[in-house]
Scaffold this active site. Sequence first.
Site, PDB file in Angstrom:
ATOM      1  N   HIS A  89       0.754  -1.236  -0.071  1.00 14.08           N
ATOM      2  CA  HIS A  89       0.054  -0.159  -0.163  1.00 14.08           C
ATOM      3  C   HIS A  89       1.016   1.192  -0.322  1.00 14.08           C
ATOM      4  O   HIS A  89       2.122   1.295   0.248  1.00 14.08           O
ATOM      5  CB  HIS A  89      -0.712   0.226   1.309  1.00 14.08           C
ATOM      6  CG  HIS A  89      -2.220  -1.048   0.965  1.00 14.08           C
ATOM      7  ND1 HIS A  89      -2.833  -0.811   2.299  1.00 14.08           N
ATOM      8  CD2 HIS A  89      -1.837  -1.907   0.459  1.00 14.08           C
ATOM      9  CE1 HIS A  89      -4.236  -2.329   1.693  1.00 14.08           C
ATOM     10  NE2 HIS A  89      -3.608  -2.595   0.495  1.00 14.08           N
ATOM     11  N   GLU A 115       1.814   3.541   2.310  1.00 15.11           N
ATOM     12  CA  GLU A 115       2.054   4.648   3.340  1.00 15.11           C
ATOM     13  C   GLU A 115       3.344   3.516   3.229  1.00 15.11           C
ATOM     14  O   GLU A 115       5.030   3.946   3.734  1.00 15.11           O
ATOM     15  CB  GLU A 115       1.345   4.305   3.909  1.00 15.11           C
ATOM     16  CG  GLU A 115      -0.333   5.016   4.990  1.00 15.11           C
ATOM     17  CD  GLU A 115      -0.950   4.384   3.778  1.00 15.11           C
ATOM     18  OE1 GLU A 115      -2.461   4.200   4.412  1.00 15.11           O
ATOM     19  OE2 GLU A 115      -0.702   3.060   2.706  1.00 15.11           O
ATOM     20  N   ALA A 153     -31.121   5.885 -27.282  1.00 17.36           N
ATOM     21  CA  ALA A 153     -31.496   7.037 -28.474  1.00 17.36           C
ATOM     22  C   ALA A 153     -32.195   6.576 -28.788  1.00 17.36           C
ATOM     23  O   ALA A 153     -33.314   5.585 -29.277  1.00 17.36           O
ATOM     24  CB  ALA A 153     -29.969   6.551 -29.489  1.00 17.36           C
ATOM     25  N   ALA A 196     -36.209   2.585 -33.626  1.00 16.19           N
ATOM     26  CA  ALA A 196     -35.644   2.008 -35.023  1.00 16.19           C
ATOM     27  C   ALA A 196     -37.448   2.264 -35.765  1.00 16.19           C
ATOM     28  O   ALA A 196     -38.263   2.241 -35.244  1.00 16.19           O
ATOM     29  CB  ALA A 196     -34.840   0.384 -34.788  1.00 16.19           C
ATOM     30  N   ALA A 197     -37.186   1.986 -37.033  1.00 17.80           N
ATOM     31  CA  ALA A 197     -37.766   2.566 -37.631  1.00 17.80           C
ATOM     32  C   ALA A 197     -39.314   1.108 -38.530  1.00 17.80           C
ATOM     33  O   ALA A 197     -38.012   0.181 -37.367  1.00 17.80           O
ATOM     34  CB  ALA A 197     -37.667   2.666 -39.295  1.00 17.80           C
ATOM     35  N   TRP A 220     -28.721   6.305 -38.479  1.00 15.78           N
ATOM     36  CA  TRP A 220     -28.408   6.816 -37.177  1.00 15.78           C
ATOM     37  C   TRP A 220     -29.594   7.927 -36.682  1.00 15.78           C
ATOM     38  O   TRP A 220     -30.714   8.496 -37.352  1.00 15.78           O
ATOM     39  CB  TRP A 220     -27.381   7.956 -37.185  1.00 15.78           C
ATOM     40  CG  TRP A 220     -25.543   6.972 -37.773  1.00 15.78           C
ATOM     41  CD1 TRP A 220     -25.388   7.214 -38.572  1.00 15.78           C
ATOM     42  CD2 TRP A 220     -25.066   6.283 -36.743  1.00 15.78           C
ATOM     43  NE1 TRP A 220     -24.098   6.225 -38.614  1.00 15.78           N
ATOM     44  CE2 TRP A 220     -24.387   5.574 -37.646  1.00 15.78           C
ATOM     45  CE3 TRP A 220     -25.344   5.822 -35.486  1.00 15.78           C
ATOM     46  CZ2 TRP A 220     -22.935   4.362 -37.172  1.00 15.78           C
ATOM     47  CZ3 TRP A 220     -24.341   4.779 -34.799  1.00 15.78           C
ATOM     48  CH2 TRP A 220     -23.492   4.181 -35.634  1.00 15.78           C
ATOM     49  N   LEU A 226     -18.050  -1.774 -30.873  1.00 15.61           N
ATOM     50  CA  LEU A 226     -18.484  -1.767 -28.615  1.00 15.61           C
ATOM     51  C   LEU A 226     -17.167  -0.764 -28.142  1.00 15.61           C
ATOM     52  O   LEU A 226     -16.681  -1.281 -27.252  1.00 15.61           O
ATOM     53  CB  LEU A 226     -18.779  -2.759 -27.389  1.00 15.61           C
ATOM     54  CG  LEU A 226     -20.132  -3.332 -28.180  1.00 15.61           C
ATOM     55  CD1 LEU A 226     -20.503  -3.951 -26.995  1.00 15.61           C
ATOM     56  CD2 LEU A 226     -20.797  -2.263 -27.732  1.00 15.61           C
ATOM     57  N   GLU A 275     -25.238   0.071 -23.495  1.00 11.04           N
ATOM     58  CA  GLU A 275     -26.239   0.451 -24.462  1.00 11.04           C
ATOM     59  C   GLU A 275     -27.243   0.107 -25.361  1.00 11.04           C
ATOM     60  O   GLU A 275     -28.024   0.251 -26.267  1.00 11.04           O
ATOM     61  CB  GLU A 275     -25.151   0.386 -25.398  1.00 11.04           C
ATOM     62  CG  GLU A 275     -23.521   1.570 -25.111  1.00 11.04           C
ATOM     63  CD  GLU A 275     -23.684   2.471 -26.351  1.00 11.04           C
ATOM     64  OE1 GLU A 275     -24.014   2.786 -27.328  1.00 11.04           O
ATOM     65  OE2 GLU A 275     -22.245   2.973 -26.451  1.00 11.04           O
ATOM     66  N   GLY A 277     -29.722  -3.685 -26.024  1.00 12.56           N
ATOM     67  CA  GLY A 277     -30.844  -2.888 -26.590  1.00 12.56           C
ATOM     68  C   GLY A 277     -31.781  -2.538 -25.914  1.00 12.56           C
ATOM     69  O   GLY A 277     -31.783  -3.085 -24.838  1.00 12.56           O
TER      70      GLY A 277
END
Length: 347
Positions: free
Chosen positions: A53, A55, A157, A165-166, A173, A207, A269, A271
């Site tokens: 450590h 110290e 997002a 998403a569509a 994006w 990622l 992130e 899904g």
Amino acid sequence: MTATRAEHDAMRRALALALRGPRGVNPQVGAIILSAAGDILAEGWHRGAGTPHAEVDALSRLDPGAAAGATAIVTLEPCNHTGRTGPCAEALIRAGVGRVVYAIADPNAVSAGGGERLTAAGVDVESGLLADEAHALLDSWLTVQRLGRPHVTVKWAQSLDGRAAASDGTSQWITGPVARADVHRRRAQADAIVVGTGTVIADDPALTARAEDGSMYEQQPVPVVLGERAVPADAAVRRHPKDLLQYPGDLTTALADLQRRGVHRVFVEGGPSVAASFVRAGLADEFLVYVAPALLGGDMLALRDLGVATIDDALRLWVTSVDRLGEDLLIVGTPRHAEASNEQGDS
């Protein structure tokens, strides 16, 4: 006794030394040994699990007896625990140190109590010197001690109407380049990034954390995949600079293993199913929601079922910030129950 100017300067130096050590299971700690005149006799820092450590590292650079009557400046309360190394409090007592000044108390019940042990041995002890700076340095480690697991940020997002998403599944994006650059910057600040096997198979994400020019950030999060399906041999994530970790889906087990590996901050992130699973389990400590000024309609929601049957059961958030990123918005929030717990703990 009030800390001297030399002790303030030494603590700043100790905080800088602490940063030389790795962030992981053990805290980053720095230490300085000062003479009675306020001169630096030795300095040290913790170099990782199993090593001396801070110290003890500093004391090892002195001849026997050279620390007698000296002052030890340490960024974290000297430990009072025998693990792979002995108690630092005992090492300081044996060395004859007359005064110890540390920034913040050790929150770990196993290793805490060094200050009391030193005081009982007749050593003059002062705590709280540059405590704010020390808290900032050890923020992620202290969070792990408080939560008993890594801190979890859940990010997604979405379009203005809450779609990820569509209808055909395309999602790249939704947000613009400024928002995406912000995501990568935040990835670089995390220790691990988590997605589900569905995202890996559908989107083939790398990622990694990349700068706007495409170069890799020096700090890269460990890629983590949740789910039982095999990650394809040619998946982009298998070319990540850090080894892929995969867990079958038990979030508590996954977080416990990540903590054992020294992970402090987890960045989820997706899904939508993986994000929802962290929220349902009460394991989301922070939310990052990137909102694009677009309408998609359809059923591709950014977040799956949370088990909210009535409006009274809604998970309410404190919005801590709202920022404009190009044409998009970033909304940052925390669960209200977490804020209440923190306020009670701080009182």
